[in-house]
Design a protein around this motif. Structure first.
Motif, PDB file in Angstrom:
ATOM      1  N   GLY A 109       0.826  -1.210   0.000  1.00 17.63           N
ATOM      2  CA  GLY A 109       0.000   0.000   0.000  1.00 17.63           C
ATOM      3  C   GLY A 109       0.851   1.247   0.000  1.00 17.63           C
ATOM      4  O   GLY A 109       2.090   1.196  -0.034  1.00 17.63           O
ATOM      5  N   LEU A 110       0.207   2.393   0.036  1.00 19.84           N
ATOM      6  CA  LEU A 110       0.911   3.667   0.076  1.00 19.84           C
ATOM      7  C   LEU A 110       1.690   3.804   1.382  1.00 19.84           C
ATOM      8  O   LEU A 110       1.270   3.301   2.421  1.00 19.84           O
ATOM      9  N   GLN A 111       2.806   4.482   1.302  1.00 18.55           N
ATOM     10  CA  GLN A 111       3.638   4.765   2.474  1.00 18.55           C
ATOM     11  C   GLN A 111       3.728   6.281   2.661  1.00 18.55           C
ATOM     12  O   GLN A 111       4.782   6.885   2.508  1.00 18.55           O
ATOM     13  N   GLY A 112       2.569   6.866   2.943  1.00  9.64           N
ATOM     14  CA  GLY A 112       2.514   8.319   3.041  1.00  9.64           C
ATOM     15  C   GLY A 112       2.813   8.940   1.684  1.00  9.64           C
ATOM     16  O   GLY A 112       2.334   8.465   0.648  1.00  9.64           O
ATOM     17  N   GLU A 113       3.646   9.994   1.687  1.00  9.28           N
ATOM     18  CA  GLU A 113       3.969  10.675   0.440  1.00  9.28           C
ATOM     19  C   GLU A 113       5.316  10.229  -0.130  1.00  9.28           C
ATOM     20  O   GLU A 113       5.844  10.840  -1.034  1.00  9.28           O
ATOM     21  N   ARG A 114       5.844   9.108   0.376  1.00  8.97           N
ATOM     22  CA  ARG A 114       7.153   8.634  -0.060  1.00  8.97           C
ATOM     23  C   ARG A 114       7.056   7.801  -1.336  1.00  8.97           C
ATOM     24  O   ARG A 114       6.116   7.038  -1.525  1.00  8.97           O
ATOM     25  N   PHE A 115       8.067   7.952  -2.195  1.00 11.82           N
ATOM     26  CA  PHE A 115       8.154   7.158  -3.424  1.00 11.82           C
ATOM     27  C   PHE A 115       8.929   5.863  -3.199  1.00 11.82           C
ATOM     28  O   PHE A 115       8.692   4.875  -3.891  1.00 11.82           O
ATOM     29  N   PHE A 116       9.857   5.878  -2.238  1.00 14.74           N
ATOM     30  CA  PHE A 116      10.686   4.710  -1.949  1.00 14.74           C
ATOM     31  C   PHE A 116      10.765   4.503  -0.438  1.00 14.74           C
ATOM     32  O   PHE A 116      10.798   5.479   0.323  1.00 14.74           O
ATOM     33  N   VAL A 117      10.797   3.240  -0.010  1.00 11.11           N
ATOM     34  CA  VAL A 117      10.970   2.910   1.405  1.00 11.11           C
ATOM     35  C   VAL A 117      11.842   1.659   1.516  1.00 11.11           C
ATOM     36  O   VAL A 117      11.960   0.882   0.559  1.00 11.11           O
ATOM     37  N   ARG A 118      12.438   1.489   2.669  1.00 13.91           N
ATOM     38  CA  ARG A 118      13.173   0.258   2.961  1.00 13.91           C
ATOM     39  C   ARG A 118      12.320  -0.592   3.890  1.00 13.91           C
ATOM     40  O   ARG A 118      11.835  -0.112   4.910  1.00 13.91           O
ATOM     41  N   GLN A 119      12.161  -1.871   3.516  1.00 10.78           N
ATOM     42  CA  GLN A 119      11.362  -2.788   4.319  1.00 10.78           C
ATOM     43  C   GLN A 119      12.118  -4.097   4.517  1.00 10.78           C
ATOM     44  O   GLN A 119      13.013  -4.445   3.729  1.00 10.78           O
ATOM     45  N   THR A 120      11.702  -4.827   5.542  1.00  8.72           N
ATOM     46  CA  THR A 120      12.327  -6.103   5.847  1.00  8.72           C
ATOM     47  C   THR A 120      11.902  -7.153   4.826  1.00  8.72           C
ATOM     48  O   THR A 120      10.722  -7.241   4.456  1.00  8.72           O
ATOM     49  N   VAL A 121      12.872  -7.956   4.377  1.00  5.79           N
ATOM     50  CA  VAL A 121      12.607  -9.012   3.409  1.00  5.79           C
ATOM     51  C   VAL A 121      12.861 -10.368   4.082  1.00  5.79           C
ATOM     52  O   VAL A 121      13.950 -10.603   4.625  1.00  5.79           O
ATOM     53  N   GLY A 122      11.867 -11.249   4.038  1.00  6.99           N
ATOM     54  CA  GLY A 122      12.036 -12.583   4.607  1.00  6.99           C
ATOM     55  C   GLY A 122      12.096 -12.543   6.127  1.00  6.99           C
ATOM     56  O   GLY A 122      11.728 -11.572   6.777  1.00  6.99           O
ATOM     57  N   SER A 123      12.606 -13.625   6.697  1.00  6.12           N
ATOM     58  CA  SER A 123      12.624 -13.783   8.154  1.00  6.12           C
ATOM     59  C   SER A 123      13.994 -13.509   8.763  1.00  6.12           C
ATOM     60  O   SER A 123      14.161 -13.618   9.975  1.00  6.12           O
ATOM     61  N   VAL A 124      14.984 -13.158   7.937  1.00  5.97           N
ATOM     62  CA  VAL A 124      16.342 -12.955   8.446  1.00  5.97           C
ATOM     63  C   VAL A 124      16.588 -11.512   8.875  1.00  5.97           C
ATOM     64  O   VAL A 124      17.662 -11.188   9.374  1.00  5.97           O
TER      65      VAL A 124
END
Length: 335
Positions: free
Chosen positions: A183-198
Protein backbone atom coordinates in the motif's frame (compact mmCIF):
# COMPACT_ATOMS: atom_id res chain seq x y z
CA UNK A 1 29.45 35.83 -20.47
CA UNK A 2 30.38 34.81 -24.00
CA UNK A 3 28.91 31.37 -23.25
CA UNK A 4 25.46 32.86 -22.59
CA UNK A 5 25.42 34.57 -26.00
CA UNK A 6 26.09 31.34 -27.89
CA UNK A 7 23.37 30.25 -30.28
CA UNK A 8 21.31 27.24 -29.17
CA UNK A 9 18.44 26.09 -31.43
CA UNK A 10 18.19 29.53 -32.98
CA UNK A 11 18.21 31.59 -29.77
CA UNK A 12 20.95 32.90 -27.44
CA UNK A 13 21.71 30.48 -24.64
CA UNK A 14 20.76 33.06 -22.01
CA UNK A 15 17.12 33.05 -23.19
CA UNK A 16 16.89 29.29 -22.55
CA UNK A 17 18.61 29.70 -19.18
CA UNK A 18 16.22 32.51 -18.24
CA UNK A 19 13.17 30.39 -19.03
CA UNK A 20 14.42 27.27 -17.21
CA UNK A 21 15.41 29.32 -14.16
CA UNK A 22 11.94 30.86 -14.09
CA UNK A 23 10.23 27.45 -14.30
CA UNK A 24 12.48 25.93 -11.61
CA UNK A 25 11.85 28.93 -9.34
CA UNK A 26 8.10 28.45 -9.79
CA UNK A 27 8.34 24.74 -8.94
CA UNK A 28 10.48 25.39 -5.87
CA UNK A 29 8.02 28.08 -4.71
CA UNK A 30 5.08 25.74 -5.37
CA UNK A 31 6.45 22.60 -3.71
CA UNK A 32 8.75 24.16 -1.11
CA UNK A 33 6.63 27.11 0.06
CA UNK A 34 2.97 26.85 -0.94
CA UNK A 35 2.72 23.08 -0.50
CA UNK A 36 5.58 22.27 1.85
CA UNK A 37 3.11 20.22 3.88
CA UNK A 38 0.86 17.84 1.94
CA UNK A 39 -2.80 18.78 2.13
CA UNK A 40 -5.94 18.30 0.09
CA UNK A 41 -6.22 21.01 -2.54
CA UNK A 42 -9.73 22.35 -2.92
CA UNK A 43 -11.35 23.84 -6.00
CA UNK A 44 -10.76 27.44 -4.87
CA UNK A 45 -7.05 26.89 -4.24
CA UNK A 46 -6.75 25.02 -7.53
CA UNK A 47 -8.34 27.88 -9.46
CA UNK A 48 -6.14 30.49 -7.76
CA UNK A 49 -2.97 28.49 -8.37
CA UNK A 50 -3.91 27.93 -12.01
CA UNK A 51 -4.71 31.63 -12.46
CA UNK A 52 -1.25 32.44 -11.08
CA UNK A 53 0.49 30.09 -13.56
CA UNK A 54 -1.64 31.28 -16.48
CA UNK A 55 -0.81 34.90 -15.60
CA UNK A 56 2.91 34.08 -15.63
CA UNK A 57 2.48 32.35 -19.00
CA UNK A 58 0.65 35.35 -20.47
CA UNK A 59 3.22 37.78 -19.06
CA UNK A 60 5.90 35.69 -20.74
CA UNK A 61 4.15 36.33 -24.06
CA UNK A 62 4.73 40.06 -23.50
CA UNK A 63 8.43 39.36 -23.07
CA UNK A 64 8.43 37.35 -26.32
CA UNK A 65 6.64 40.26 -28.03
CA UNK A 66 9.36 42.63 -26.81
CA UNK A 67 12.25 40.29 -27.64
CA UNK A 68 11.01 38.50 -30.81
CA UNK A 69 8.17 40.63 -32.18
CA UNK A 70 4.39 40.60 -32.52
CA UNK A 71 4.12 37.54 -34.79
CA UNK A 72 6.22 35.42 -32.43
CA UNK A 73 4.02 36.45 -29.49
CA UNK A 74 0.85 35.49 -31.38
CA UNK A 75 2.36 32.14 -32.33
CA UNK A 76 3.33 31.58 -28.69
CA UNK A 77 -0.23 32.36 -27.55
CA UNK A 78 -1.69 30.05 -30.21
CA UNK A 79 0.62 27.24 -29.10
CA UNK A 80 -0.23 27.99 -25.46
CA UNK A 81 -3.98 27.73 -26.11
CA UNK A 82 -3.69 24.59 -28.26
CA UNK A 83 -1.43 22.82 -25.77
CA UNK A 84 -3.67 23.70 -22.83
CA UNK A 85 -6.78 22.46 -24.64
CA UNK A 86 -5.14 19.21 -25.72
CA UNK A 87 -3.80 18.65 -22.20
CA UNK A 88 -7.30 18.95 -20.75
CA UNK A 89 -8.10 15.62 -22.34
CA UNK A 90 -5.16 14.16 -20.40
CA UNK A 91 -6.73 15.15 -17.07
CA UNK A 92 -9.23 12.29 -17.32
CA UNK A 93 -6.37 9.81 -17.77
CA UNK A 94 -4.49 11.24 -14.78
CA UNK A 95 -7.66 11.02 -12.67
CA UNK A 96 -8.04 7.36 -13.65
CA UNK A 97 -4.43 6.67 -12.65
CA UNK A 98 -4.87 8.27 -9.22
CA UNK A 99 -8.13 6.40 -8.67
CA UNK A 100 -6.60 3.08 -9.66
CA UNK A 101 -3.73 3.42 -7.17
CA UNK A 102 -5.97 4.91 -4.49
CA UNK A 103 -3.85 8.07 -4.18
CA UNK A 104 -5.45 10.52 -1.72
CA UNK A 105 -5.96 14.07 -2.99
CA UNK A 106 -3.45 15.28 -0.37
CA UNK A 107 -0.64 13.43 -2.20
CA UNK A 108 -1.74 14.03 -5.79
CA UNK A 109 -0.20 17.48 -6.07
CA UNK A 110 3.22 16.07 -5.13
CA UNK A 111 3.01 13.57 -7.99
CA UNK A 112 1.91 16.25 -10.46
CA UNK A 113 4.71 18.69 -9.54
CA UNK A 114 7.42 16.03 -9.69
CA UNK A 115 5.88 14.92 -12.97
CA UNK A 116 6.60 18.40 -14.35
CA UNK A 117 10.32 17.71 -13.99
CA UNK A 118 9.98 14.71 -16.28
CA UNK A 119 7.92 16.77 -18.73
CA UNK A 120 10.62 19.47 -18.86
CA UNK A 121 13.28 16.89 -19.77
CA UNK A 122 11.25 14.64 -22.09
CA UNK A 123 9.55 17.49 -23.97
CA UNK A 124 12.93 19.20 -24.37
CA UNK A 125 14.43 16.08 -25.96
CA UNK A 126 11.48 15.45 -28.28
CA UNK A 127 11.18 19.10 -29.35
CA UNK A 128 14.94 19.38 -29.93
CA UNK A 129 14.95 16.29 -32.14
CA UNK A 130 11.77 17.41 -33.91
CA UNK A 131 13.22 20.85 -34.64
CA UNK A 132 16.37 19.32 -36.12
CA UNK A 133 14.32 16.97 -38.34
CA UNK A 134 11.99 19.76 -39.53
CA UNK A 135 14.93 22.05 -40.32
CA UNK A 136 16.59 19.33 -42.40
CA UNK A 137 13.45 17.93 -44.04
CA UNK A 138 10.75 20.59 -44.43
CA UNK A 139 8.33 18.08 -45.95
CA UNK A 140 8.00 16.51 -42.49
CA UNK A 141 5.62 19.36 -41.64
CA UNK A 142 3.20 18.00 -44.24
CA UNK A 143 3.46 14.59 -42.58
CA UNK A 144 2.68 16.22 -39.22
CA UNK A 145 -0.28 18.01 -40.79
CA UNK A 146 -1.68 14.82 -42.31
CA UNK A 147 -1.22 13.05 -38.96
CA UNK A 148 -3.13 15.81 -37.16
CA UNK A 149 -6.03 15.58 -39.61
CA UNK A 150 -6.08 11.79 -39.25
CA UNK A 151 -5.96 12.04 -35.44
CA UNK A 152 -8.72 14.66 -35.34
CA UNK A 153 -11.04 12.59 -37.55
CA UNK A 154 -10.25 9.47 -35.52
CA UNK A 155 -11.14 11.29 -32.29
CA UNK A 156 -14.42 12.45 -33.82
CA UNK A 157 -15.34 8.92 -34.86
CA UNK A 158 -14.21 7.04 -31.77
CA UNK A 159 -15.43 9.42 -29.10
CA UNK A 160 -14.36 8.68 -25.53
CA UNK A 161 -12.15 5.61 -25.19
CA UNK A 162 -11.61 3.81 -21.90
CA UNK A 163 -8.14 3.92 -20.40
CA UNK A 164 -7.31 0.66 -18.59
CA UNK A 165 -4.44 1.26 -16.17
CA UNK A 166 -4.27 -2.34 -14.97
CA UNK A 167 -3.25 -3.74 -18.35
CA UNK A 168 -0.55 -1.19 -19.11
CA UNK A 169 2.54 -3.24 -20.14
CA UNK A 170 4.97 -0.84 -18.41
CA UNK A 171 3.08 -1.22 -15.13
CA UNK A 172 3.08 -5.01 -15.48
CA UNK A 173 6.83 -4.95 -16.16
CA UNK A 174 7.53 -2.82 -13.08
CA UNK A 175 5.47 -5.07 -10.85
CA UNK A 176 7.47 -8.07 -12.05
CA UNK A 177 10.91 -6.45 -11.82
CA UNK A 178 10.69 -4.27 -8.71
CA UNK A 179 9.70 -4.81 -5.11
CA UNK A 180 6.45 -2.91 -4.58
CA UNK A 181 4.87 -2.21 -1.19
CA UNK A 182 1.35 -3.50 -0.58
CA UNK A 183 0.00 0.00 0.00
CA UNK A 184 0.91 3.67 0.08
CA UNK A 185 3.64 4.76 2.47
CA UNK A 186 2.51 8.32 3.04
CA UNK A 187 3.97 10.67 0.44
CA UNK A 188 7.15 8.63 -0.06
CA UNK A 189 8.15 7.16 -3.42
CA UNK A 190 10.69 4.71 -1.95
CA UNK A 191 10.97 2.91 1.40
CA UNK A 192 13.17 0.26 2.96
CA UNK A 193 11.36 -2.79 4.32
CA UNK A 194 12.33 -6.10 5.85
CA UNK A 195 12.61 -9.01 3.41
CA UNK A 196 12.04 -12.58 4.61
CA UNK A 197 12.62 -13.78 8.15
CA UNK A 198 16.34 -12.95 8.45
CA UNK A 199 15.77 -9.28 9.12
CA UNK A 200 17.50 -8.06 5.97
CA UNK A 201 16.10 -4.86 4.44
CA UNK A 202 15.67 -3.96 0.80
CA UNK A 203 14.51 -0.94 -1.18
CA UNK A 204 10.85 -1.00 -2.23
CA UNK A 205 8.97 1.32 -4.55
CA UNK A 206 5.55 2.50 -3.44
CA UNK A 207 2.30 2.72 -5.44
CA UNK A 208 2.81 6.50 -5.36
CA UNK A 209 5.96 6.07 -7.45
CA UNK A 210 4.11 3.75 -9.85
CA UNK A 211 1.45 6.45 -10.19
CA UNK A 212 4.20 8.99 -11.01
CA UNK A 213 5.60 6.70 -13.72
CA UNK A 214 2.13 6.16 -15.21
CA UNK A 215 1.49 9.93 -15.27
CA UNK A 216 4.82 10.47 -17.05
CA UNK A 217 3.99 7.70 -19.53
CA UNK A 218 0.58 9.23 -20.19
CA UNK A 219 2.30 12.53 -20.99
CA UNK A 220 4.67 10.83 -23.43
CA UNK A 221 1.71 9.28 -25.26
CA UNK A 222 -0.13 12.59 -25.17
CA UNK A 223 2.92 14.39 -26.61
CA UNK A 224 2.56 12.34 -29.81
CA UNK A 225 -0.47 14.50 -30.64
CA UNK A 226 0.46 17.78 -29.01
CA UNK A 227 4.00 18.35 -30.28
CA UNK A 228 3.17 17.88 -33.99
CA UNK A 229 0.26 20.29 -33.40
CA UNK A 230 2.63 22.99 -32.10
CA UNK A 231 5.18 22.36 -34.87
CA UNK A 232 2.35 22.84 -37.36
CA UNK A 233 1.84 26.30 -35.84
CA UNK A 234 5.51 27.30 -35.64
CA UNK A 235 8.86 25.59 -36.13
CA UNK A 236 10.66 27.89 -33.69
CA UNK A 237 11.89 25.49 -30.93
CA UNK A 238 11.89 28.25 -28.31
CA UNK A 239 8.23 29.12 -28.88
CA UNK A 240 7.26 25.44 -29.10
CA UNK A 241 9.01 24.54 -25.84
CA UNK A 242 8.03 27.56 -23.73
CA UNK A 243 4.36 27.46 -24.76
CA UNK A 244 4.29 23.70 -24.02
CA UNK A 245 5.75 23.99 -20.54
CA UNK A 246 3.73 27.02 -19.42
CA UNK A 247 0.48 25.44 -20.66
CA UNK A 248 1.18 22.22 -18.75
CA UNK A 249 2.18 24.10 -15.59
CA UNK A 250 -1.13 25.92 -15.50
CA UNK A 251 -3.20 22.87 -16.32
CA UNK A 252 -1.56 20.62 -13.72
CA UNK A 253 -2.49 23.29 -11.16
CA UNK A 254 -6.06 23.35 -12.51
CA UNK A 255 -6.33 19.55 -12.28
CA UNK A 256 -8.08 19.53 -8.89
CA UNK A 257 -10.87 21.79 -10.13
CA UNK A 258 -11.31 20.16 -13.54
CA UNK A 259 -11.11 16.52 -12.40
CA UNK A 260 -14.32 16.97 -10.39
CA UNK A 261 -16.26 18.37 -13.34
CA UNK A 262 -14.82 16.66 -16.41
CA UNK A 263 -18.19 14.97 -16.89
CA UNK A 264 -19.57 18.36 -17.91
CA UNK A 265 -17.16 18.91 -20.83
CA UNK A 266 -19.14 16.64 -23.14
CA UNK A 267 -18.17 18.52 -26.31
CA UNK A 268 -14.55 19.23 -25.43
CA UNK A 269 -13.18 16.25 -27.36
CA UNK A 270 -15.16 17.35 -30.43
CA UNK A 271 -13.72 20.86 -30.14
CA UNK A 272 -10.18 19.52 -29.74
CA UNK A 273 -10.69 17.24 -32.74
CA UNK A 274 -11.76 20.19 -34.90
CA UNK A 275 -8.73 22.19 -33.73
CA UNK A 276 -6.40 19.36 -34.80
CA UNK A 277 -8.11 19.14 -38.20
CA UNK A 278 -7.91 22.94 -38.62
CA UNK A 279 -4.21 23.10 -37.74
CA UNK A 280 -3.38 20.26 -40.11
CA UNK A 281 -5.57 21.66 -42.89
CA UNK A 282 -4.04 25.14 -42.71
CA UNK A 283 -0.54 23.74 -43.20
CA UNK A 284 -1.58 21.67 -46.22
CA UNK A 285 -3.79 24.50 -47.52
CA UNK A 286 -0.93 26.98 -47.37
CA UNK A 287 1.24 24.57 -49.37
CA UNK A 288 -1.46 23.97 -51.98
CA UNK A 289 -2.29 27.67 -52.35
CA UNK A 290 1.37 28.65 -52.45
CA UNK A 291 1.16 31.10 -49.56
CA UNK A 292 3.91 31.32 -46.98
CA UNK A 293 1.91 31.19 -43.75
CA UNK A 294 -1.66 31.53 -42.51
CA UNK A 295 -1.74 34.76 -40.43
CA UNK A 296 -0.96 34.01 -36.79
CA UNK A 297 -3.85 36.16 -35.56
CA UNK A 298 -6.29 34.16 -37.71
CA UNK A 299 -4.96 30.85 -36.36
CA UNK A 300 -5.27 32.06 -32.78
CA UNK A 301 -8.80 33.40 -33.38
CA UNK A 302 -10.12 30.20 -35.00
CA UNK A 303 -8.47 27.99 -32.37
CA UNK A 304 -9.83 30.02 -29.45
CA UNK A 305 -13.31 30.19 -31.02
CA UNK A 306 -13.53 26.42 -31.52
CA UNK A 307 -12.35 25.66 -27.99
CA UNK A 308 -14.43 28.29 -26.21
CA UNK A 309 -17.44 27.28 -28.28
CA UNK A 310 -17.02 23.62 -27.29
CA UNK A 311 -16.61 24.50 -23.61
CA UNK A 312 -19.54 26.95 -23.59
CA UNK A 313 -21.85 24.48 -25.36
CA UNK A 314 -20.81 21.74 -22.93
CA UNK A 315 -21.48 23.85 -19.83
CA UNK A 316 -24.81 25.06 -21.21
CA UNK A 317 -25.97 21.55 -22.13
CA UNK A 318 -24.99 20.15 -18.70
CA UNK A 319 -26.08 23.21 -16.71
CA UNK A 320 -28.49 21.09 -14.62
CA UNK A 321 -25.64 18.81 -13.60
CA UNK A 322 -23.98 21.06 -11.05
CA UNK A 323 -22.96 18.38 -8.59
CA UNK A 324 -19.38 17.21 -8.88
CA UNK A 325 -19.05 13.65 -10.06
CA UNK A 326 -15.59 12.41 -9.18
CA UNK A 327 -14.50 9.14 -10.66
CA UNK A 328 -15.52 6.24 -8.45
CA UNK A 329 -13.42 3.31 -9.47
CA UNK A 330 -12.16 0.91 -6.85
CA UNK A 331 -8.37 0.54 -7.01
CA UNK A 332 -7.30 -2.86 -8.26
CA UNK A 333 -3.83 -4.19 -7.68
CA UNK A 334 -3.15 -7.08 -10.08
CA UNK A 335 -0.21 -9.34 -9.50
Amino acid sequence: MDLLTLDFLGKPLWTWALFLCLVMALLVFDLGVLHRKSHEIGIRESLLLSAFYISIGLLFSLWIWQFMGERAALLYLTGFVVEKSLAMDNIFVIAMIFTYFGVPRAYQHRVLVYGILGVIILRGIVIGVGAAVVERFEWVLLVFAAFLIFTGIKMLRNGDAEYDVAYNPILRFMRRRFRVTDGLQGERFFVRQTVGSVGKTALFVTPLFLALVMVELADVIFAVDSIPAIFAITTDPYIVYTSNIFAILGLRALYFALSAMMHRFVHLKTAVSLVLVFIGAKVIGAEVLGIEKVPAALSLGVTATLLMGGIALSLWQTRKSNAAMPLAVNPVQPE
